[in-house]
Structures are given as structure tokens and as C-alpha cells.
Write an enzyme that holds these catalytic residues in place. Sequence first.
Site, PDB file in Angstrom:
ATOM      1  N   GLY A 108       0.830  -1.221   0.000  1.00 19.07           N
ATOM      2  CA  GLY A 108       0.000   0.000   0.000  1.00 19.07           C
ATOM      3  C   GLY A 108       0.854   1.257   0.000  1.00 19.07           C
ATOM      4  O   GLY A 108       0.345   2.359  -0.150  1.00 19.07           O
TER       5      GLY A 108
ATOM      6  N   VAL B 130       3.789   4.289   1.013  1.00 23.97           N
ATOM      7  CA  VAL B 130       3.997   5.277   2.077  1.00 23.97           C
ATOM      8  C   VAL B 130       2.666   5.843   2.547  1.00 23.97           C
ATOM      9  O   VAL B 130       2.414   5.979   3.744  1.00 23.97           O
ATOM     10  CB  VAL B 130       4.923   6.415   1.565  1.00 23.97           C
TER      11      VAL B 130
ATOM     12  N   ALA C 149       3.702  21.061   3.858  1.00 20.63           N
ATOM     13  CA  ALA C 149       2.530  20.369   4.402  1.00 20.63           C
ATOM     14  C   ALA C 149       2.892  19.443   5.568  1.00 20.63           C
ATOM     15  O   ALA C 149       2.294  19.513   6.640  1.00 20.63           O
ATOM     16  CB  ALA C 149       1.843  19.573   3.295  1.00 20.63           C
TER      17      ALA C 149
ATOM     18  N   HIS D 215     -28.312  23.883   3.669  1.00 22.97           N
ATOM     19  CA  HIS D 215     -28.136  24.695   4.868  1.00 22.97           C
ATOM     20  C   HIS D 215     -28.516  23.871   6.091  1.00 22.97           C
ATOM     21  O   HIS D 215     -29.519  23.147   6.045  1.00 22.97           O
ATOM     22  CB  HIS D 215     -29.047  25.925   4.800  1.00 22.97           C
TER      23      HIS D 215
HETATM   24  C1  FAD Z   1       3.884  11.967   6.590  1.00 19.50           C
HETATM   25  C2  FAD Z   1       3.298  12.004   5.201  1.00 19.50           C
HETATM   26  C3  FAD Z   1       2.002  12.438   5.027  1.00 19.50           C
HETATM   27  C4  FAD Z   1       1.444  12.484   3.752  1.00 19.50           C
HETATM   28  N1  FAD Z   1       0.171  12.902   3.632  1.00 19.50           N
HETATM   29  C5  FAD Z   1      -0.386  12.968   2.407  1.00 19.50           C
HETATM   30  C6  FAD Z   1      -1.740  13.385   2.255  1.00 19.50           C
HETATM   31  O1  FAD Z   1      -2.412  13.695   3.223  1.00 19.50           O
HETATM   32  N2  FAD Z   1      -2.266  13.426   1.016  1.00 19.50           N
HETATM   33  C7  FAD Z   1      -1.527  13.091  -0.087  1.00 19.50           C
HETATM   34  O2  FAD Z   1      -2.054  13.158  -1.200  1.00 19.50           O
HETATM   35  N3  FAD Z   1      -0.243  12.675   0.012  1.00 19.50           N
HETATM   36  C8  FAD Z   1       0.332  12.613   1.245  1.00 19.50           C
HETATM   37  N4  FAD Z   1       1.629  12.170   1.357  1.00 19.50           N
HETATM   38  C9  FAD Z   1       2.374  11.821   0.144  1.00 19.50           C
HETATM   39  C10 FAD Z   1       2.028  10.398  -0.337  1.00 19.50           C
HETATM   40  O3  FAD Z   1       2.244   9.490   0.713  1.00 19.50           O
HETATM   41  C11 FAD Z   1       2.881  10.035  -1.537  1.00 19.50           C
HETATM   42  O4  FAD Z   1       2.778  11.045  -2.520  1.00 19.50           O
HETATM   43  C12 FAD Z   1       2.437   8.701  -2.130  1.00 19.50           C
HETATM   44  O5  FAD Z   1       2.564   7.667  -1.172  1.00 19.50           O
HETATM   45  C13 FAD Z   1       3.289   8.359  -3.366  1.00 19.50           C
HETATM   46  O6  FAD Z   1       2.803   7.174  -3.884  1.00 19.50           O
HETATM   47  P1  FAD Z   1       3.720   6.238  -4.819  1.00 19.50           P
HETATM   48  O7  FAD Z   1       2.821   5.142  -5.265  1.00 19.50           O
HETATM   49  O8  FAD Z   1       4.420   7.033  -5.831  1.00 19.50           O
HETATM   50  O9  FAD Z   1       4.874   5.650  -3.874  1.00 19.50           O
HETATM   51  P2  FAD Z   1       4.918   5.060  -2.402  1.00 19.50           P
HETATM   52  O10 FAD Z   1       3.670   5.247  -1.670  1.00 19.50           O
HETATM   53  O11 FAD Z   1       6.176   5.613  -1.821  1.00 19.50           O
HETATM   54  O12 FAD Z   1       5.096   3.492  -2.623  1.00 19.50           O
HETATM   55  C14 FAD Z   1       6.228   2.962  -3.255  1.00 19.50           C
HETATM   56  C15 FAD Z   1       6.385   1.504  -2.830  1.00 19.50           C
HETATM   57  O13 FAD Z   1       7.357   0.905  -3.681  1.00 19.50           O
HETATM   58  C16 FAD Z   1       8.117  -0.020  -2.920  1.00 19.50           C
HETATM   59  N5  FAD Z   1       9.385  -0.232  -3.644  1.00 19.50           N
HETATM   60  C17 FAD Z   1      10.364   0.682  -3.867  1.00 19.50           C
HETATM   61  N6  FAD Z   1      11.343   0.137  -4.601  1.00 19.50           N
HETATM   62  C18 FAD Z   1      11.000  -1.163  -4.843  1.00 19.50           C
HETATM   63  C19 FAD Z   1      11.642  -2.221  -5.527  1.00 19.50           C
HETATM   64  N7  FAD Z   1      12.822  -2.083  -6.136  1.00 19.50           N
HETATM   65  N8  FAD Z   1      11.016  -3.425  -5.567  1.00 19.50           N
HETATM   66  C20 FAD Z   1       9.807  -3.587  -4.966  1.00 19.50           C
HETATM   67  N9  FAD Z   1       9.171  -2.604  -4.290  1.00 19.50           N
HETATM   68  C21 FAD Z   1       9.762  -1.399  -4.240  1.00 19.50           C
HETATM   69  C22 FAD Z   1       8.250   0.659  -1.580  1.00 19.50           C
HETATM   70  O14 FAD Z   1       8.537  -0.260  -0.537  1.00 19.50           O
HETATM   71  C23 FAD Z   1       6.887   1.327  -1.412  1.00 19.50           C
HETATM   72  O15 FAD Z   1       5.980   0.520  -0.683  1.00 19.50           O
HETATM   73  C24 FAD Z   1       2.214  12.093   2.625  1.00 19.50           C
HETATM   74  C25 FAD Z   1       3.532  11.645   2.796  1.00 19.50           C
HETATM   75  C26 FAD Z   1       4.065  11.588   4.061  1.00 19.50           C
HETATM   76  C27 FAD Z   1       5.484  11.093   4.229  1.00 19.50           C
END
Ligand code: FAD
Length: 451
Positions: free
Chosen positions: A41, A43, A186, A430
Site C-alpha cells: 500500500g 507510504v 505540508a 443549509h
Molecule cells: C507523513 C506524510 C504524510 C502524507 N500525507 C499525504 C496526504 O495527506 N495526502 C496526499 O495526497 N499525500 C500525502 N503524502 C504523500 C504520499 O504518501 C505520496 O505522494 C504517495 O505515497 C506516493 O505514492 P507512490 O505510489 O508514488 O509511492 P509510495 O507510496 O512511496 O510506494 C512505493 C512503494 O514501492 C516499494 N518499492 C520501492 N522500490 C521497490 C523495488 N525495487 N522493488 C519492490 N518494491 C519497491 C516501496 O517499498 C513502497 O511501498 C504524505 C507523505 C508523508 C510522508
Amino acid sequence: MTEKYDYLVIGSGPAGYTSAIIAAQNGLKTAVVERDPEMLGGVCLNEGCIPAKSLYNSAGIFDIALNNPGICGSDIRSASSCMAPFVKKSRDAANHLRQGLSFLFKKNGIDVILANAEFVEAKTVKLTSSTGGAKTVSAEKFLIAAGSSPRSFSGMPFDGKKVISSSHAIRLEKVPGNILIVGAGAIGVEFASFFNIMGAGVTLIEIEKRILPAEDSDVSGRLDAILQKRGIKILTSGKIENISLGDFDKVLIAAGRVPFTEGFGLEKAGIKTDEKGFIPVDDMMRTNIKNIYAAGDVVATPMLAHMASAEGELAALSAAGKDAPKIDYSSVPNAVYSHIQTASVGFTEEKAKAVGIDVSVGKQFFKSNGKAVVSSETEGFIKIVAEKATRKIVGVHILGVNATEIIHEFILAKRKGLTVDDISGTVHAHPTFSESAVDAARSVFERPVHG
Ligand SMILES: Cc1cc2nc3c(=O)[nH]c(=O)nc-3n(C[C@H](O)[C@H](O)[C@H](O)COP(=O)(O)OP(=O)(O)OC[C@H]3O[C@@H](n4cnc5c(N)ncnc54)[C@H](O)[C@@H]3O)c2cc1C
């Protein structure tokens, strides 16, 4: 024999899982590879949006009770004693959603492979499990959705004890006496608001001239005043070198995130990255290698979960050979979940003027909204920026407890080129916070009813 898929997704965050589900629903034999079983799922679900908002929600309920002794009586314990149960509740929420995601993968016939993926060449990856077993898998098309990691400061590596990232902060079971938060974007502002409610002494430092530098200056200026009034010390145009770190129990570095694009063989597949490590893509999320897509935090677009999902969906549709509309990046909302939230879409007033749009601005304060009064949440406003010639909405900026919910009608309005008259001519229920949209829209060119 090497296993073969139509579409193989690296990373199970919002970009990866959305893309995998859409690809499978469009007939592609699909697999998702996730290197960390605890991170299924991504980050957002495990260390970001979900657990963070669970913590803020718990703290917000506590804050309301604390500040309204008439409702609960005055016998409320300090918030710090609630930290461990709040964290447990946030972990339970993440676990619940992770299980839900596993169910969705199964329901859509998607193979989930818990292993680290590494490109061998443009159509093959080597998958190494945490127990060391390895195999190669090939696919016609790939999506790189490996996400990002917190940016560290040179000379101040994360040690997980004193110098921490958001990944550590989200799991802290004890409220620090004093915390320095570096970076007032943020994530920094949200944690500052949270730790303040939980009873920590909070200092928030930002190198730019104001907190939330990307937001409208009226919104960030007012939020700055609210946070300072609650006891948060805010230092803008500040440098960490000028601060005595010995004064703090924890230093949370919230100074942005870096794309995770090194160490898994992108060069072996011939995939280019830019000088900041992002993967350049075209408007269908294709990298420079024809069969390989990239989406989410690894590409140089806003690092947001909803952005990642939209890009993942587009990549999947393109990979499945379907027609798909390009993403309208000018209508992607921002949201900040401090106690008083902010939400925005489109140009700030300053930006609209800077790019030469002749605009008029309307603002409606929640203090004249009935629902806000009965909820004792009258802080904030809706600010609309509209083009004078066409009356079309070019930007909306909201400060208020429900800002992140109220923004959506404006996102649609902005995306579809609607005018302030379309908003003010729509009957709103409202009493709701959202009905202030009507007067905000009226106040751009005429006069509001309430105010
Ligand atoms: C504290 C915090 C709060 C946030 N709050 C919000 C919010 O309220 N609203 C919002 O829109 N965004 C928020 N974000 C940002 C949001 O979490 C990210 O923009 C989003 O998770 C990015 O999604 P992604 O699918 O690109 O990558 P990620 O969610 O980072 O997932 C990538 C996955 O790939 C896996 N992976 C990496 N390399 C490999 C590999 N070589 N082989 C197999 N698996 C691998 C990792 O383990 C990870 O699970 C927040 C971020 C943080 C840190």
C-alpha cells in the site's frame, strides 16, 4: 521457466496499486512487486496520509474536548497520556486498509510478489525475496512506482532517536518535551499542529519567507498567526545552523522527499533520470523506453497520493491500449491537515497576476456561517480568484476546519471552466460549511448576502 506478465508493477503505493487494478480490469495479466511486506500500500497507507490523519483526527477530538469544558467538563487528562493509544489506533487503521488492499488484489486476479525488483534489461526483472530466494520474471510492459524517501540534511543523518523523519515521527509513542521541526511545507506544518495539541513545545523553522510557501499568502499568513497563538514558535527565513539543537529532544526533518530511483537497475533497462533523480515521462506516463511507464513520486509532479493514483491509472490505460484523457495538472488540489486545514486549487492571487491574468478576488469568512457557529469553528475563509473578463474561476484557497472537504466543488469548477455565477447559482444545503461557497462566489464581483 521465466514467468511472464503483460504488465508488471514495481511498488504497491497509490501509483502502483491503482495502476495494477486498472490494468487487470482492462484484461492485462498483472503482477505487483513490493519489497517490504509491511509496506503493502506504500507510504501513503503505512507511513503517510492514513496513519498521519488518524493521529491528527484523534488529536483534533481531544482538542475540541479540551477547549470546550462546557461539553465534557474540565476533568480531561493531558493529551500526552493518549499518545500510545492514538498511535495504536493509527496502526490499526493502516493494517485494516492493508488487508483491504490484499483483498482487492485477489479480487482482480493480480499476483502480489513480495520481493525487491531489479531490472536486468528492459523486459526482465530479477526478484529477490527477503529470505534471499531469487527468480527472474519478464513482462511486456512495466510500471515503475517505487515512490520516494525523506530527504536528509548533510551532516545530520537520521538516527531514529534524536534526528527523525516522518516515518519515525508517525510511530513515536511518547510526546517529546521539545521538538524542532525543520521545514514548514505540508508535512512539517501538520506535525507541528499535532505535537502542539499533544503538549510538546514546538519550534517550526522554514528557510523561505513564510510557512506553506506554495500556498496563497493570505492563507499561510493567517495560519501562521493561528499556530503562533497556540504556542508554536515559528521562524521563517530561518537556517538550522543558527539553532542550538541541544535545546530539543527531537529534531524532525521535514524538508521534502527524494524520488527512489537508484539501486534497482534502471540503467540496465536504459531508463533515464534527470539531475534530481526523477524519471522523465511523456503525457501518457511513458519513460524514454517504450514499454516502461513511471508514475507517482518517482516523476517530477506534485508528490501527492491522489496525483500518484491518477498517473498510475493513466499509465495502465495507456498500457492496455485504451484511450485516456491526459491529466489536467492545473486542477490538482493541495491539502494540509493542520488543526485548521488548508486546501487549494489553481493559481494563487499572486501567481495569477504574475502570469498576466486580470483577476478579481472574493473572500467569505466562516464567522458568518451558521454551521461554523454551531460547531464553534468559525476560523478561516474561502477566497476565490476569478478572471475579470470571463468570470471563470482560476484559483480557490480555503482555510478552515473542513477545507479539505469543501474544496471539491471548486476543483470541478476550475477543471470544467465554470464561472463564479455557476457556483453562486447552485443551491447549497443549509446549514453547511460548503454554503459559504455561494457568498464567496458572489463577493468576487457583487456583494455577499452574509457579510
Ligand atoms: C507523513 C506524510 C504524510 C502524507 N500525507 C499525504 C496526504 O495527506 N495526502 C496526499 O495526497 N499525500 C500525502 N503524502 C504523500 C504520499 O504518501 C505520496 O505522494 C504517495 O505515497 C506516493 O505514492 P507512490 O505510489 O508514488 O509511492 P509510495 O507510496 O512511496 O510506494 C512505493 C512503494 O514501492 C516499494 N518499492 C520501492 N522500490 C521497490 C523495488 N525495487 N522493488 C519492490 N518494491 C519497491 C516501496 O517499498 C513502497 O511501498 C504524505 C507523505 C508523508 C510522508
